[in-house]
Design a protein around this motif. Structure first.
Motif, PDB file in Angstrom:
ATOM      1  N   THR A  37       1.016  -1.734   0.017  1.00  0.00           N
ATOM      2  CA  THR A  37       0.219   0.019  -0.121  1.00  0.00           C
ATOM      3  C   THR A  37       0.913   1.510  -0.143  1.00  0.00           C
ATOM      4  N   SER A  38       2.336   1.237   0.574  1.00  0.00           N
ATOM      5  CA  SER A  38       3.117   2.825   0.923  1.00  0.00           C
ATOM      6  C   SER A  38       3.418   2.252  -0.605  1.00  0.00           C
ATOM      7  N   LEU A  39       3.743   1.609  -0.940  1.00  0.00           N
ATOM      8  CA  LEU A  39       3.701   1.980  -2.717  1.00  0.00           C
ATOM      9  C   LEU A  39       2.901   2.481  -3.618  1.00  0.00           C
ATOM     10  N   ALA A  40       2.003   1.679  -3.802  1.00  0.00           N
ATOM     11  CA  ALA A  40       1.460   2.006  -4.225  1.00  0.00           C
ATOM     12  C   ALA A  40       0.165   3.328  -3.624  1.00  0.00           C
ATOM     13  N   LYS A  41       0.447   3.895  -3.133  1.00  0.00           N
ATOM     14  CA  LYS A  41       0.606   5.520  -2.782  1.00  0.00           C
ATOM     15  C   LYS A  41       1.028   6.853  -3.680  1.00  0.00           C
ATOM     16  N   GLU A  42       2.471   6.011  -3.120  1.00  0.00           N
ATOM     17  CA  GLU A  42       3.638   6.688  -3.666  1.00  0.00           C
ATOM     18  C   GLU A  42       3.132   6.485  -5.945  1.00  0.00           C
ATOM     19  N   CYS A  43       3.437   5.546  -6.439  1.00  0.00           N
ATOM     20  CA  CYS A  43       2.468   5.133  -7.638  1.00  0.00           C
ATOM     21  C   CYS A  43       1.176   6.250  -7.961  1.00  0.00           C
ATOM     22  N   GLN A  65      -9.919  -5.078   4.608  1.00  0.00           N
ATOM     23  CA  GLN A  65      -9.883  -4.422   5.199  1.00  0.00           C
ATOM     24  C   GLN A  65      -8.544  -3.971   5.356  1.00  0.00           C
ATOM     25  N   GLN A  66      -7.200  -4.515   5.250  1.00  0.00           N
ATOM     26  CA  GLN A  66      -5.867  -4.262   5.980  1.00  0.00           C
ATOM     27  C   GLN A  66      -5.678  -3.025   4.337  1.00  0.00           C
ATOM     28  N   LEU A  67      -5.823  -3.372   3.194  1.00  0.00           N
ATOM     29  CA  LEU A  67      -5.730  -2.419   2.209  1.00  0.00           C
ATOM     30  C   LEU A  67      -6.434  -0.701   2.664  1.00  0.00           C
ATOM     31  N   LYS A  68      -7.461  -1.198   2.508  1.00  0.00           N
ATOM     32  CA  LYS A  68      -8.552   0.180   3.400  1.00  0.00           C
ATOM     33  C   LYS A  68      -8.066   1.050   4.499  1.00  0.00           C
ATOM     34  N   ASN A  70      -4.662   0.923   5.352  1.00  0.00           N
ATOM     35  CA  ASN A  70      -3.407   1.379   4.918  1.00  0.00           C
ATOM     36  C   ASN A  70      -3.641   2.828   4.326  1.00  0.00           C
ATOM     37  N   CYS A  71      -4.703   2.441   3.102  1.00  0.00           N
ATOM     38  CA  CYS A  71      -4.592   3.328   1.912  1.00  0.00           C
ATOM     39  C   CYS A  71      -6.304   4.342   2.086  1.00  0.00           C
ATOM     40  N   ASP A  72      -6.517   5.279   0.431  1.00  0.00           N
ATOM     41  CA  ASP A  72      -7.774   5.257   0.416  1.00  0.00           C
ATOM     42  C   ASP A  72      -8.486   4.656  -0.829  1.00  0.00           C
ATOM     43  N   ILE A  73      -7.308   3.900  -1.374  1.00  0.00           N
ATOM     44  CA  ILE A  73      -7.438   3.392  -3.117  1.00  0.00           C
ATOM     45  C   ILE A  73      -8.623   2.340  -2.746  1.00  0.00           C
ATOM     46  N   PRO A  74      -9.546   2.884  -4.031  1.00  0.00           N
ATOM     47  CA  PRO A  74     -11.058   1.911  -4.065  1.00  0.00           C
ATOM     48  C   PRO A  74     -10.235   0.664  -4.351  1.00  0.00           C
ATOM     49  N   VAL A  75     -10.525  -0.115  -3.171  1.00  0.00           N
ATOM     50  CA  VAL A  75     -10.557  -1.905  -3.029  1.00  0.00           C
ATOM     51  C   VAL A  75     -11.992  -2.343  -4.272  1.00  0.00           C
ATOM     52  N   VAL A  76     -11.681  -3.596  -5.167  1.00  0.00           N
ATOM     53  CA  VAL A  76     -12.634  -3.262  -5.847  1.00  0.00           C
ATOM     54  C   VAL A  76     -12.975  -5.288  -6.015  1.00  0.00           C
ATOM     55  N   LEU A  77     -14.029  -6.199  -6.229  1.00  0.00           N
ATOM     56  CA  LEU A  77     -13.807  -7.356  -5.408  1.00  0.00           C
ATOM     57  C   LEU A  77     -13.702  -7.916  -6.557  1.00  0.00           C
ATOM     58  N   PHE A  78     -13.054  -9.168  -6.801  1.00  0.00           N
ATOM     59  CA  PHE A  78     -12.700  -9.903  -8.601  1.00  0.00           C
ATOM     60  C   PHE A  78     -12.474 -11.015  -8.188  1.00  0.00           C
ATOM     61  N   PRO A  79     -14.567 -10.807  -8.320  1.00  0.00           N
ATOM     62  CA  PRO A  79     -14.557 -12.372  -7.170  1.00  0.00           C
ATOM     63  C   PRO A  79     -14.557 -14.345  -8.086  1.00  0.00           C
ATOM     64  N   GLY A  80     -14.034 -15.222  -8.228  1.00  0.00           N
ATOM     65  CA  GLY A  80     -13.758 -16.524  -9.042  1.00  0.00           C
ATOM     66  C   GLY A  80     -15.004 -17.144  -8.538  1.00  0.00           C
ATOM     67  N   ASN A  81     -16.031 -16.503  -7.452  1.00  0.00           N
ATOM     68  CA  ASN A  81     -16.921 -17.373  -7.368  1.00  0.00           C
ATOM     69  C   ASN A  81     -17.974 -16.695  -6.608  1.00  0.00           C
ATOM     70  N   SER A  82     -19.220 -17.327  -6.281  1.00  0.00           N
ATOM     71  CA  SER A  82     -19.841 -16.238  -5.163  1.00  0.00           C
ATOM     72  C   SER A  82     -19.649 -16.562  -3.787  1.00  0.00           C
ATOM     73  N   MET A  83     -18.779 -17.341  -3.771  1.00  0.00           N
ATOM     74  CA  MET A  83     -18.698 -17.112  -1.920  1.00  0.00           C
ATOM     75  C   MET A  83     -17.171 -15.587  -1.470  1.00  0.00           C
TER      76      MET A  83
END
Length: 253
Positions: A37-43, A65-68, A70-83
């Motif tokens: 996340t530190s690198l993501a914010k820098e980039c 939750q850990q991503l959120k 540490n930063c305010d970058i949007p987190v989008v689910l990329f689901p492999g199935n309905s679970m």
């Protein structure tokens, strides 16, 4: 503004974006995400995509939750199935695997997930998901029990994407598969781009700034990188620099 509206707005402005795919199964220590996340914010990363073909660990929500935290970058689910649903995320790519002929991944999984998603706070983004690869045994093709579109079958891919757009899907996602040895060719991206007007995501096999640049120039609106970062942590910096230069050249504000 919703994420989908933002993505469409960026496309109208011809602005390119970068997403990093995080597979929760590969996160053995939550502290690993702090450096990411530190690198993501820098980039100035635009999106985190979170998900995988198969999750064997029960840490999806904790990773998000850990991503959120540490930063305010949007987190989008990329689901492999309905679970693979978590209310901790901001949005979910509602993936319909239109390149295959397995009804479960065209609509079946969606029926199971719909009632839960309706009650959630997630923004739902209808997405036409297309696997394009010369390898028939990538993780996603194996788990979905579908064959990918061969990389030289441009008309099939273009017609498939067009059908998805006509069905009302808001985004087309071309994927070579996580960890693929071969990226989707610029010609394939260009042929699909010429056919559809909706935003287009391209991922899989993009392990260099050159490949990212070629995909962007061919018509990708969002580039997704994932596994390659593990081997080359500087890749996020290199690709984000290319996207910055690309957008700057267009005088995008």
């Amino acid at each position: 503004m919703s994420l989908l509206k933002e993505i469409k707005h960026r496309k109208e402005k011809r602005k390119k974006s970068l997403a990093v795919l995080v597979d929760p199964d590969k996160v053995s220590d939550m502290n690993e995400l702090s450096a990411l996340t530190s690198l993501a914010k820098e980039c100035c990363l635009d999106f985190f995509f979170v998900g995988g073909s198969l999750l064997t660990q029960d840490n999806l929500s904790r990773v998000i939750q850990q991503l959120k935290d540490n930063c305010d970058i949007p987190v989008v689910l990329f689901p492999g199935n309905s679970m693979q649903i978590s209310n901790n995320a901001d949005a979910l790519l509602f993936l319909s695997l239109i390149s295959g002929r397995n009804a479960d991944f065209l609509i079946g999984q969606h029926v199971n997930a719909a009632p839960l998603l309706k009650k959630s706070s997630l923004e739902i983004i209808p997405t036409g998901y297309m696997i394009i690869n010369s390898q028939a045994t990538t993780a996603v093709s194996y788990m979905s029990n579908t064959l990918p579109i061969p990389p030289e079958k441009y008309s099939i891919a273009s017609s498939t994407a067009l059908a998805g757009e006509m069905l009302g899907l808001d985004i087309i996602y071309l994927d070579a598969g996580s960890g693929s040895d071969q990226e989707i060719s610029p010609k394939m991206i260009r042929k699909v781009r010429e056919t559809v007007s909706v935003p287009m995501i391209v991922g899989g096999g993009i392990n260099s700034a050159l490949k990212a640049t070629q995909a962007l120039e061919a018509g990708a609106d969002i580039i997704v990188i994932g596994n390659a970062i593990e081997k080359n942590p500087n890749l996020m910096i290199e690709v984000s620099d290319k996207i910055y230069d690309f957008n700057k050249s267009l005088n995008v504000h």
